[in-house]
Design an enzyme around this catalytic site. Structure first.
Site, PDB file in Angstrom:
ATOM      1  CG  ASP A  34       0.084  -0.181   2.674  1.00 36.87           C
ATOM      2  OD1 ASP A  34       1.084  -0.780   2.611  1.00 36.87           O
ATOM      3  OD2 ASP A  34      -0.581   0.629   3.557  1.00 36.87           O
ATOM      4  NE  ARG A  56       1.808   5.226  -8.900  1.00 35.72           N
ATOM      5  CZ  ARG A  56       1.841   6.395  -9.648  1.00 35.72           C
ATOM      6  NH1 ARG A  56       3.015   7.232  -9.732  1.00 35.72           N
ATOM      7  NH2 ARG A  56       0.901   7.087  -9.841  1.00 35.72           N
ATOM      8  CE  LYS A 147      -0.560   1.003   6.328  1.00 33.72           C
ATOM      9  NZ  LYS A 147       0.899   0.769   5.853  1.00 33.72           N
ATOM     10  CD  GLU A 188       1.734   0.359  10.060  1.00 39.73           C
ATOM     11  OE1 GLU A 188       0.939   0.457   9.168  1.00 39.73           O
ATOM     12  OE2 GLU A 188       2.859   0.399   9.725  1.00 39.73           O
ATOM     13  CD  GLU A 190       6.853   2.286  11.201  1.00 41.58           C
ATOM     14  OE1 GLU A 190       6.208   2.660  10.224  1.00 41.58           O
ATOM     15  OE2 GLU A 190       8.043   1.791  10.907  1.00 41.58           O
ATOM     16  CE  LYS A 230       2.164  -2.947   8.759  1.00 42.93           C
ATOM     17  NZ  LYS A 230       1.882  -3.266   7.494  1.00 42.93           N
ATOM     18  CB  SER A 301       1.428  -6.753   8.176  1.00 46.05           C
ATOM     19  OG  SER A 301       0.771  -5.860   7.257  1.00 46.05           O
ATOM     20  CE1 TYR A 364      15.568 -37.984  19.918  1.00 47.83           C
ATOM     21  CE2 TYR A 364      14.576 -36.876  21.619  1.00 47.83           C
ATOM     22  CZ  TYR A 364      15.582 -36.964  20.940  1.00 47.83           C
ATOM     23  OH  TYR A 364      16.234 -35.972  20.527  1.00 47.83           O
TER      24      TYR A 364
HETATM   25  P1  13P Z   1       7.626  -2.334   6.119  1.00 50.90           P
HETATM   26  O1  13P Z   1       7.248  -3.489   6.382  1.00 50.90           O
HETATM   27  O2  13P Z   1       8.406  -1.813   5.139  1.00 50.90           O
HETATM   28  O3  13P Z   1       7.623  -1.253   7.532  1.00 50.90           O
HETATM   29  O4  13P Z   1       6.043  -1.634   5.676  1.00 50.90           O
HETATM   30  C1  13P Z   1       5.029  -1.898   6.384  1.00 50.90           C
HETATM   31  C2  13P Z   1       3.726  -0.969   6.412  1.00 50.90           C
HETATM   32  O5  13P Z   1       2.765  -1.212   5.922  1.00 50.90           O
HETATM   33  C3  13P Z   1       4.123   0.401   7.096  1.00 50.90           C
HETATM   34  O6  13P Z   1       2.977   1.141   7.046  1.00 50.90           O
END
Ligand code: 13P
Length: 364
Positions: A34, A56, A147, A188, A190, A230, A301, A364
Site C-alpha cells: 500500500d 506502479r 490500515k 498501526e 509504528e 500492526k 504484515s 523419540y
Molecule cells: P514495512 O514492513 O516496510 O515497514 O512496511 C509496512 C507498512 O505497511 C508500513 O506502514
C-alpha cells in the site's frame, strides 16, 4: 449507563471476527503493498524506474500474479487507492486476481502524517474526514480490511504524552468507523527504529504506546475481536552500539505485547520497519517460538521485507517479471515458516533453504 451503547449487531461482530481470523489463519500473513504514490516513487527511484502510474501498475502486477504457492502464505494484501482500481495486462482487476486466490483485500485509508502543533516535531495522522463514506465505498469495491498508520519517534523527550494520547485517540476513532462498515481495522502505531536507544528503552516506549492505544480502543467501544494490531517489533535503535540476538528481540517484543495487548485481539501482524528481509524473518521466527504464552496469532504484515528482492530483480524490465515474482514467492514462503517459528537462516550452508530442524510435539 452501566453498559456500552450497542453499536454493532451480533451479525456485524461475527463478520468482523471471521474476516480477522481468515487473514491471520495459521501460516498466513499480510503483504503490505500500500505504498503511497510518494513512497512508491522512492522505491522505484532506487532501481532507476520512473514513478508513473503505468510503472506502479507493472510493479504491482509482479506481486499479484504470483501463482497458487502464495495462497497458503498470504492471508491479506493491503492496497493503495490507485491500485484498487487497476488491472493486469490481460484486463483482470487486481482485486479479482487476489480474491480468486482466497486472499482478503485491504485498503490503506489514512491520509498520511501531519505535524502535531505543541510538540517537538511530532506528528499525528490525518484522514478521519469522509472516512465513513470512503469505507462504505471500499467495502462495495471489495475491501474487507483497512490500515491506518501513526508514527512515533524515540529521543530524549519523545514520544510526548500529547503525541501518544492524540495518536491513540485517532486510531480508535478510525477503528470504530471501519467496523461500522464491516471493515476490519488494522491499527498501526509504528515506533520508528531511528536513534541510538537500547532494547529496554524501545520495550518501555512500546508498552507506553500500546497501553494508551488499548485504553482508547476501550473508550471508543471498538470490538477487539474484529481488529488486528500492526506494531513494530521491539528492537534497539539503528545507531545503538549494543547488539542483541533474535531471542532477546523476541523476548522483549512478546513481553511488551503480553503487558498491553488484550487477548481478545485476534492477531498481531508485525511491520518490518526497515529491517533486512532476512533479519525480519529471523526475528519473526524467534517471536513465534518465544517460550511465553501468546494468546494472539503472531505473523507478518511486511512491506519492504517481502518486496526488496523482488524489486531488485524486476528493475522495470518485462523480461524480469517472472524472476521477480519468484523472489516474492520465496520471501512469502519463508515468512510463512517464520510465523510458525520454523525458519532459521541458511547461512551455515545447510542447503535446507531455511526450514529449521523443527518438529512440533517431537517424540523419540
Ligand atoms: P514495512 O514492513 O516496510 O515497514 O512496511 C509496512 C507498512 O505497511 C508500513 O506502514
Amino acid at each position: 449507563m452501566s453498559h456500552q451503547f450497542a453499536t454493532l449487531t451480533a451479525e456485524q461482530r461475527k463478520e468482523l471476527h471471521e474476516i480477522a481470523l481468515r487473514i491471520v489463519a495459521p501460516g498466513k500473513g499480510i503483504l503490505a503493498a500500500d505504498e503511497s504514490v510518494g513512497s512508491m516513487g522512492k522505491r522505484l527511484n532506487q532501481i532507476g524506474v520512473e514513478n508513473t502510474e503505468e510503472n506502479r501498475r507493472l510493479y504491482r502486477q509482479v506481486l499479484f500474479t504470483a501463482d497458487d504457492r502464495i495462497n497458503s502464505c498470504i492471508g491479506g494484501v493491503i492496497f493503495f487507492h490507485e491500485t484498487l482500481y487497476q488491472s493486469s495486462d490481460d484486463g483482470v482487476p487486481f482485486v479479482k486476481l487476489i480474491k480468486d486466490k482466497g486472499i482478503t483485500v485491504g485498503i490503506k485509508v489514512d491520509k498520511g502524517v501531519v505535524p502535531l502543533p505543541g510538540t517537538n516535531g511530532e506528528t499525528t495522522t490525518q484522514g478521519l474526514d469522509g472516512l465513513s463514506e470512503r469505507c462504505a465505498q471500499y467495502k462495495k469495491d471489495g475491501a474487507d480490511f483497512a490500515k491506518w498508520r501513526c508514527v512515533m519517534r524515540i529521543n530524549e523527550s519523545t514520544p510526548s504524552q500529547l503525541c501518544i494520547t492524540e495518536n491513540a485517540r485517532v486510531m480508535a476513532r478510525y477503528a470504530s468507523v471501519c467496523q461500522q462498515h464491516g471493515i476490519v481495522p488494522i491499527v498501526e502505531p509504528e515506533i520508528l527504529p531511528d536513534g541510538d536507544h537500547d532494547l529496554k528503552r524501545c520495550q518501555f516506549v512500546t508498552e507506553q504506546v500500546l497501553s494508551a492505544v488499548y485504553k482508547a480502543m476501550f473508550d471508543h467501544h471498538v470490538y477487539l475481536e474484529g481488529t488486528l494490531l500492526k506494531p513494530n517489533m521491539v528492537t534497539p535503535g539503528h545507531a545503538c552500539l549494543t547488539k542483541y540476538s533474535a531471542e532477546e528481540v523476541a523476548m522483549a517484543t512478546v513481553t511488551a505485547l503480553r503487558r498491553t495487548v488484550p487477548p481478545a485481539v485476534t492477531g498481531v501482524t508485525f511491520l518490518s520497519g526497515g529491517q533486512s528481509e532476512e533479519e525480519a524473518s529471523l526475528n519473526l521466527s524467534a517471536i513465534s517460538s518465544c517460550p511465553l504464552v501468546k494468546p494472539w496469532s503472531l505473523t507478518f504484515s511486511f512491506g519492504r521485507a517481502l518486496q526488496a528482492s523482488a524489486l531488485k530483480a524486476w528493475r522495470g524490465n518485462r523480461e524480469n517479471q517472472r524472476a521477480a515474482t519468484e523472489e516474492f514467492i520465496k520471501r512469502a514462503e519463508i515468512n510463512s515458516l517464520a510465523s510458525q517459528g520454523k525458519y532459521c537462516s541458511d547461512e551455515e550452508g545447510s542447503g535446507t533453504t531455511g526450514l529449521c530442524h523443527y518438529l512440533s510435539s517431537y517424540a523419540y
